[in-house]
Write a protein that holds these residues in place. Sequence first.
Motif, PDB file in Angstrom:
ATOM      1  N   GLU A  34       0.955  -0.753  -0.027  1.00 47.33           N
ATOM      2  CA  GLU A  34      -0.067   0.208   0.070  1.00 47.33           C
ATOM      3  C   GLU A  34       0.980   1.472   0.043  1.00 47.33           C
ATOM      4  N   GLU A  35       2.058   1.127   0.424  1.00 40.36           N
ATOM      5  CA  GLU A  35       3.250   2.237   0.831  1.00 40.36           C
ATOM      6  C   GLU A  35       3.907   2.099  -0.676  1.00 40.36           C
ATOM      7  N   THR A  36       4.419   1.661  -1.199  1.00 39.82           N
ATOM      8  CA  THR A  36       4.490   1.458  -2.625  1.00 39.82           C
ATOM      9  C   THR A  36       3.508   1.675  -3.675  1.00 39.82           C
ATOM     10  N   GLY A  37       2.788   0.733  -3.735  1.00 34.04           N
ATOM     11  CA  GLY A  37       2.016   0.513  -5.203  1.00 34.04           C
ATOM     12  C   GLY A  37       2.410  -0.573  -5.619  1.00 34.04           C
ATOM     13  N   LYS A  38       3.368  -1.507  -5.346  1.00 36.41           N
ATOM     14  CA  LYS A  38       4.404  -2.439  -5.665  1.00 36.41           C
ATOM     15  C   LYS A  38       3.594  -3.368  -5.842  1.00 36.41           C
ATOM     16  N   ASP A  39       3.345  -4.475  -6.867  1.00 33.97           N
ATOM     17  CA  ASP A  39       2.261  -5.539  -7.036  1.00 33.97           C
ATOM     18  C   ASP A  39       3.193  -6.611  -6.610  1.00 33.97           C
ATOM     19  N   TYR A  40       2.976  -7.379  -5.864  1.00 37.81           N
ATOM     20  CA  TYR A  40       4.201  -8.843  -5.327  1.00 37.81           C
ATOM     21  C   TYR A  40       2.776 -10.347  -5.176  1.00 37.81           C
ATOM     22  N   SER A  41       2.169  -9.937  -6.172  1.00 39.42           N
ATOM     23  CA  SER A  41       1.275 -11.652  -6.073  1.00 39.42           C
ATOM     24  C   SER A  41       1.486 -12.166  -6.558  1.00 39.42           C
ATOM     25  N   HIS A  42       2.740 -11.690  -8.086  1.00 41.69           N
ATOM     26  CA  HIS A  42       2.986 -12.855  -8.328  1.00 41.69           C
ATOM     27  C   HIS A  42       3.936 -14.393  -7.725  1.00 41.69           C
ATOM     28  N   LEU A 145      13.831 -16.700  -2.157  1.00 47.11           N
ATOM     29  CA  LEU A 145      13.642 -16.179  -3.678  1.00 47.11           C
ATOM     30  C   LEU A 145      13.197 -14.647  -3.480  1.00 47.11           C
ATOM     31  N   SER A 146      12.434 -14.638  -2.465  1.00 44.92           N
ATOM     32  CA  SER A 146      11.887 -13.487  -2.534  1.00 44.92           C
ATOM     33  C   SER A 146      12.845 -12.037  -1.749  1.00 44.92           C
ATOM     34  N   ASN A 147      13.268 -12.562  -0.367  1.00 43.40           N
ATOM     35  CA  ASN A 147      14.564 -11.533  -0.177  1.00 43.40           C
ATOM     36  C   ASN A 147      15.607 -11.003  -0.950  1.00 43.40           C
ATOM     37  N   GLN A 148      15.804 -12.225  -2.116  1.00 40.31           N
ATOM     38  CA  GLN A 148      16.577 -11.648  -3.538  1.00 40.31           C
ATOM     39  C   GLN A 148      15.969 -11.062  -4.213  1.00 40.31           C
ATOM     40  N   GLU A 149      14.519 -10.871  -4.750  1.00 39.09           N
ATOM     41  CA  GLU A 149      13.906 -10.189  -5.370  1.00 39.09           C
ATOM     42  C   GLU A 149      14.108  -9.096  -4.684  1.00 39.09           C
ATOM     43  N   ASP A 150      13.672  -8.985  -3.569  1.00 42.89           N
ATOM     44  CA  ASP A 150      14.388  -7.317  -2.774  1.00 42.89           C
ATOM     45  C   ASP A 150      15.002  -6.594  -2.695  1.00 42.89           C
ATOM     46  N   ASP A 151      15.629  -7.570  -2.687  1.00 42.71           N
ATOM     47  CA  ASP A 151      17.202  -7.270  -2.424  1.00 42.71           C
ATOM     48  C   ASP A 151      17.543  -7.194  -1.072  1.00 42.71           C
ATOM     49  N   SER A 153      17.478  -9.138   3.697  1.00 45.03           N
ATOM     50  CA  SER A 153      17.918 -10.003   4.182  1.00 45.03           C
ATOM     51  C   SER A 153      17.220  -9.725   4.871  1.00 45.03           C
ATOM     52  N   GLY A 154      16.898 -11.134   5.827  1.00 43.54           N
ATOM     53  CA  GLY A 154      15.672 -11.368   7.326  1.00 43.54           C
ATOM     54  C   GLY A 154      14.624 -11.884   7.288  1.00 43.54           C
ATOM     55  N   LYS A 155      13.761 -12.103   7.617  1.00 44.89           N
ATOM     56  CA  LYS A 155      12.708 -12.782   8.222  1.00 44.89           C
ATOM     57  C   LYS A 155      11.898 -12.732   6.934  1.00 44.89           C
ATOM     58  N   PHE A 156      11.411 -13.804   6.298  1.00 40.99           N
ATOM     59  CA  PHE A 156       9.802 -13.181   5.601  1.00 40.99           C
ATOM     60  C   PHE A 156       8.813 -13.745   5.963  1.00 40.99           C
ATOM     61  N   TRP A 157       8.865 -14.621   6.604  1.00 39.31           N
ATOM     62  CA  TRP A 157       7.774 -15.979   8.093  1.00 39.31           C
ATOM     63  C   TRP A 157       8.009 -15.357   9.103  1.00 39.31           C
ATOM     64  N   GLN A 158       6.828 -14.792   9.251  1.00 38.66           N
ATOM     65  CA  GLN A 158       6.733 -13.929  11.196  1.00 38.66           C
ATOM     66  C   GLN A 158       7.262 -15.784  11.987  1.00 38.66           C
ATOM     67  N   SER A 159       6.557 -17.264  11.811  1.00 36.16           N
ATOM     68  CA  SER A 159       7.408 -18.290  12.978  1.00 36.16           C
ATOM     69  C   SER A 159       7.856 -19.144  12.000  1.00 36.16           C
ATOM     70  N   ARG A 160       7.874 -19.892  12.636  1.00 38.31           N
ATOM     71  CA  ARG A 160       8.166 -21.413  12.084  1.00 38.31           C
ATOM     72  C   ARG A 160       6.017 -22.375  11.290  1.00 38.31           C
ATOM     73  N   TYR A 161       5.370 -22.263  11.299  1.00 46.45           N
ATOM     74  CA  TYR A 161       4.495 -22.287  11.559  1.00 46.45           C
ATOM     75  C   TYR A 161       3.415 -22.877  12.214  1.00 46.45           C
ATOM     76  N   THR A 162       1.548 -22.718  12.463  1.00 48.25           N
ATOM     77  CA  THR A 162       1.103 -23.306  13.580  1.00 48.25           C
ATOM     78  C   THR A 162      -0.079 -24.492  12.739  1.00 48.25           C
ATOM     79  N   SER A 163      -0.079 -25.201  13.378  1.00 44.29           N
ATOM     80  CA  SER A 163      -0.464 -26.338  13.137  1.00 44.29           C
ATOM     81  C   SER A 163      -1.585 -27.136  14.252  1.00 44.29           C
ATOM     82  N   GLN A 164      -2.834 -27.641  13.608  1.00 46.74           N
ATOM     83  CA  GLN A 164      -3.640 -28.391  14.237  1.00 46.74           C
ATOM     84  C   GLN A 164      -4.150 -29.632  13.731  1.00 46.74           C
ATOM     85  N   ALA A 165      -4.121 -30.836  14.578  1.00 42.09           N
ATOM     86  CA  ALA A 165      -4.652 -32.412  14.328  1.00 42.09           C
ATOM     87  C   ALA A 165      -6.313 -31.779  14.584  1.00 42.09           C
ATOM     88  N   LEU A 166      -6.459 -32.256  12.685  1.00 37.81           N
ATOM     89  CA  LEU A 166      -7.977 -32.883  11.929  1.00 37.81           C
ATOM     90  C   LEU A 166      -8.566 -33.848  12.734  1.00 37.81           C
TER      91      LEU A 166
END
Length: 317
Positions: A34-42, A145-151, A153-166
């Motif tokens: 929203e700040e730069t208007g750049k589209d990362y939908s790909h 890949l995303s960090n390389q595109e943005d030139d 470094s650092g975390k892209f994902w907030q944490s490992r992942y969350t999971s729920q057993a069904l």
Amino acid sequence: MTIARKELVDSHSPGFYHCSTRCVRRAFLCGVNEETGKDYSHRKDWIERRIKELSTLFSIDIYAYAVMSNHYHIVLYLDPLAPLQWSNDEVAERWLAIYPSKTDVRRALRKEAILNSPDTLTLYRQRLGSLSWFMSRLNEPLAKLSNQEDDCSGKFWQSRYTSQALLDEGAVLSCMAYVDLNPVRAKITQKLEESHHTSIKQRLNEITDDKSLVKTLLPVSGSVKQITQNISNRDYINLVEWAGKAIVHPNKASIPEEAQSVLERLSLQSNHWLTQLQSLESRYCRIIGPVELIRQRAKKLYRRCLHGISSAKLLYN
């Protein structure tokens, strides 16, 4: 108190799980900035293709997925015992596809080393049936890949992942509908056929005639390919379509007879099912299912109770 993932995920028997991962700071790193208007939908295409690719290499079936602008969801079936039936050559080939070599010579040398090491083969069999390794190989390359595109470094994902057993079929189908309806709940679209980067759109695209509608609901991709659900494509699509209309137009979409019969067969109460579909993740801790099964799992984890009992009492008959 949190539940260790090694306690939540049974490494000795097959099961269904709901996993999700968010981008750092909940930023729209897979949508429009929203700040730069750049589209990362790909990047949504990257994630969707990677989910399908890895599901053919790990002992996993994908039943539902939704890739949003700042997070994604997956409902999957994990069979940790399936790699035990694979040949040594198949284990080596799958692992080399997950970690590809830069040259054919290097690949041949690595394969020979794997085949000549029983300990390495045992280790790779275990990893090919591991939920944590699947999620790791899904998230890490995409972050790089995303960090390389943005030139940057650092975390892209907030944490490992969350999971729920069904724990039962009702929990699986409820969670599948919850995942498929993410774009509708987010008010991105009101139509399932316009819910891009979701499994429900893929299922609709693959429906070509009435014969495909009456077929049993199968995973959208994967390598296990066992029939684990007792519902047809038509019944599931009708159920999700009604739920989507009810979310968009509250109290105006009456439940079809077919959808009502599916919920009754699964011992789910239609009014509470629709309410809980709006916030399924927050209503339960790391386990979704009937009261008795949640209590059994709590006892197995040496817990007096688990969050979700009150919601399960309302959801199940």
